[in-house]
Design an enzyme around this catalytic site. Sequence first.
Site, PDB file in Angstrom:
ATOM      1  N   TRP A   7       0.261   2.681   5.858  1.00 24.55           N
ATOM      2  CA  TRP A   7      -0.534   3.406   6.842  1.00 24.55           C
ATOM      3  C   TRP A   7      -0.450   2.881   8.272  1.00 24.55           C
ATOM      4  CZ3 TRP A   7      -3.719  -0.432   8.458  1.00 24.55           C
ATOM      5  CH2 TRP A   7      -4.086  -1.406   7.534  1.00 24.55           C
ATOM      6  N   GLU A  49     -15.113   2.095   1.376  1.00 22.36           N
ATOM      7  CA  GLU A  49     -14.816   1.858   2.794  1.00 22.36           C
ATOM      8  C   GLU A  49     -15.516   2.842   3.727  1.00 22.36           C
ATOM      9  OE1 GLU A  49     -10.568   1.668   3.394  1.00 22.36           O
ATOM     10  OE2 GLU A  49     -10.527  -0.436   2.873  1.00 22.36           O
ATOM     11  N   GLU A 102      -9.923  -5.623  -1.903  1.00 16.61           N
ATOM     12  CA  GLU A 102      -8.538  -5.167  -1.871  1.00 16.61           C
ATOM     13  C   GLU A 102      -7.740  -6.149  -1.025  1.00 16.61           C
ATOM     14  OE1 GLU A 102      -8.223  -1.115  -0.512  1.00 16.61           O
ATOM     15  OE2 GLU A 102      -9.902  -0.451  -1.739  1.00 16.61           O
TER      16      GLU A 102
HETATM   17  C1  GAL Z   1      -7.796   0.995   1.716  1.00 13.07           C
HETATM   18  C2  GAL Z   1      -8.456   1.945   0.746  1.00 13.07           C
HETATM   19  C3  GAL Z   1      -7.617   2.162  -0.496  1.00 13.07           C
HETATM   20  C4  GAL Z   1      -6.184   2.401  -0.109  1.00 13.07           C
HETATM   21  C5  GAL Z   1      -5.700   1.225   0.694  1.00 13.07           C
HETATM   22  C6  GAL Z   1      -4.257   1.320   1.091  1.00 13.07           C
HETATM   23  O1  GAL Z   1      -8.229   1.211   3.022  1.00 13.07           O
HETATM   24  O2  GAL Z   1      -9.716   1.473   0.352  1.00 13.07           O
HETATM   25  O3  GAL Z   1      -8.119   3.257  -1.204  1.00 13.07           O
HETATM   26  O4  GAL Z   1      -6.099   3.577   0.613  1.00 13.07           O
HETATM   27  O5  GAL Z   1      -6.446   1.156   1.871  1.00 13.07           O
HETATM   28  O6  GAL Z   1      -3.879   0.208   1.857  1.00 13.07           O
END
Ligand code: GAL
Length: 647
Positions: free
Chosen positions: A336, A148, A328
């Site tokens: 987050w 990312e 993902e």
């Molecule tokens: C993404 C990241 C992952 C993890 C995930 C959590 O942005 O690539 O490593 O942090 O978010 O939602």
Amino acid sequence: MTRPDTRTLGVCYYPEHWPEEMWADDAARMAETGLTWVRIGEFAWSRLEPTPGSFTWDWLDRAVETLGNAGLKVIMGTPTATPPRWMLDKYPDMLALDAEGRPRKFGSRRHYCFSHDAYREEARRIAGLMAERYGRNPHVAAWQTDNEYDCHDTVISYSEAARRAFQDWCAHRYQSPDRMNYLWGNVFWSMEYDSFDRLDLPNLTVTEPNPAHVLAFRRFSSDQVVRFNRVQCDAIRAHSDAPIIHNFMGRITAFDHYEVSKDLDIASWDSYPLGFLMDRNDAPDAFKARFVRQGDPDFQAFHHDLYRTCGAQREKPANAEGRLWIMEQQPGPVNWAPWNPAPLPGMVRLWAWEAFAHGAETVCYFRWRQAPFAQEQMHAGLMRPDNEPAPGLAEAAQVAKEIAEMPAVGTAPARVGLVFDYDSAYAWEAQPQGADFDYWHLTYEFYRACRRNGLAVDIIPADTLDFSDYDLVLVPGLLTCDSARWGALRTCKGQIIVGPRAAQKTNELSIPTPMGPNAPGLRVTAAYVESLPPAHPIRLKDGGAMWKWFEALEGDAEVIEQTEDDRPAMVAIGGLNYLAGWPDEDALKRIIARAATQSGLVITDLPEGLRFRDTDTHRIWFNYAPEIVTHDDRQFAPADVVWDPLT
Ligand code: GAL
């Protein structure tokens, strides 16, 4: 456009987080769930090279073997997003500096500056060593570079390394300080330079820096990402034929994703629909409340359509098509966003099917098991921390089962082309002129209006040469348009809508004479522009209003839309339209519906939350609404995915 002949699922896994005794059972359960792919390695540098130059590959060898023996294919991630602590002892100046000049320190991730030459060499070294070791391993079937780019706003750095590299970049681009001074207009406020060595980065100035300086710095920063990614791709390709992927993010305009993609075989992105709704959406609170457990009905699709095009950027054999993955996919609540609700039952399945409908070959869930420690311990996985199934697991298994029953077919070609241009994003971020003028948001509203009209969209770069595959082309907010670009747009035989705020600047962000938009044949000039505070929209005669932005057009072109006080709001000549403002949602939907109909496209007026995408054989419906929605006398339950064969 995309013709995947397989659809597969996968998952992100961190063997280094779990006792080795668990790996075989984990792998067996992944396979049992119907998963094909497993991504590993991308944050494991401290376990691969605990001290400089001494390696402990054995555990990763065994992890690959265990996963591979269970029938899984491994995506190997290079660990360059997480340089270990010893790296800082070697290169204390490798950290990025924020706009206030403060270091972005060790203790989380992405603590590097893209311009630091020695760190880039370290990235090349570790990627090369991994490729040497696993490049011909039969279980390693794909690669991911870093993780990312720009996550946590890490593309822009005001370090000394960045300053020196920027000076070189400018010397190369402008050739002489005089030319740079001229193109930027540095005579203004005595900002002239007599040497590139004196040029600084555009931060910590008393008031705003020259927007041309900011634009150059943004272009430079993007090029640094391209270069950083390229050294890793080259290092991997020296030892492996497996496809190379990077996992892009949602709503990121810090670098040119088309350019980075020129080195990738597959473009992927990380889709967190609920996190993005809470964290990265300009929609009103009522909209967010309505879609709180489903996500914005257009956000995921926008990125699928953008990154599907990115996946076609690398020079490929003739007729090869763009490749898209979801690296993902949100499996449950994340950690987050300001608030992190759980998805409505069925959404974990719906998001995967929507990605497939838009051309994705593979959807990988993040992550296999929720971590019991550290920053992401509140982030769901397919498994709970106690190794019991989490709700997402059953939905992933259901998708796997459905994939097995469903013929894999391609995404039907879109007839609407929407230009999305990173340069324009940099320019309007450098000089927004209105507090709420945001290029990404403007483009996204055009996209949403198409989707509300049931139109499928390709998102395409501004340097597209041939638009003849499209019946409708939309070009909001494009920084600059020279005669070659106008000519290319004219290859579209249907309607073309350019504007607002398009084709009125030089490539170095100043105002040309004659003033724009200056489209051949259109005979129209934006005499002045105004940004509009929220309470001051300009109403249109045919309904809706212009808000945020309006241009006073002069000229004698045919007027298609007018304000209530008789000013031109959209003008046209022979299919080429110029739009003089930012239409509100209703006006934009109406304007796009009219142009699409004129272009011979069929409009379907969709209720809020209901969307569809055609494949070559089916129309697949997706209901994002939290309640039953009725359309054409049919009912769609929340989180419904419904396949209609196309006749
Ligand atoms: C993404 C990241 C992952 C993890 C995930 C959590 O942005 O690539 O490593 O942090 O978010 O939602």
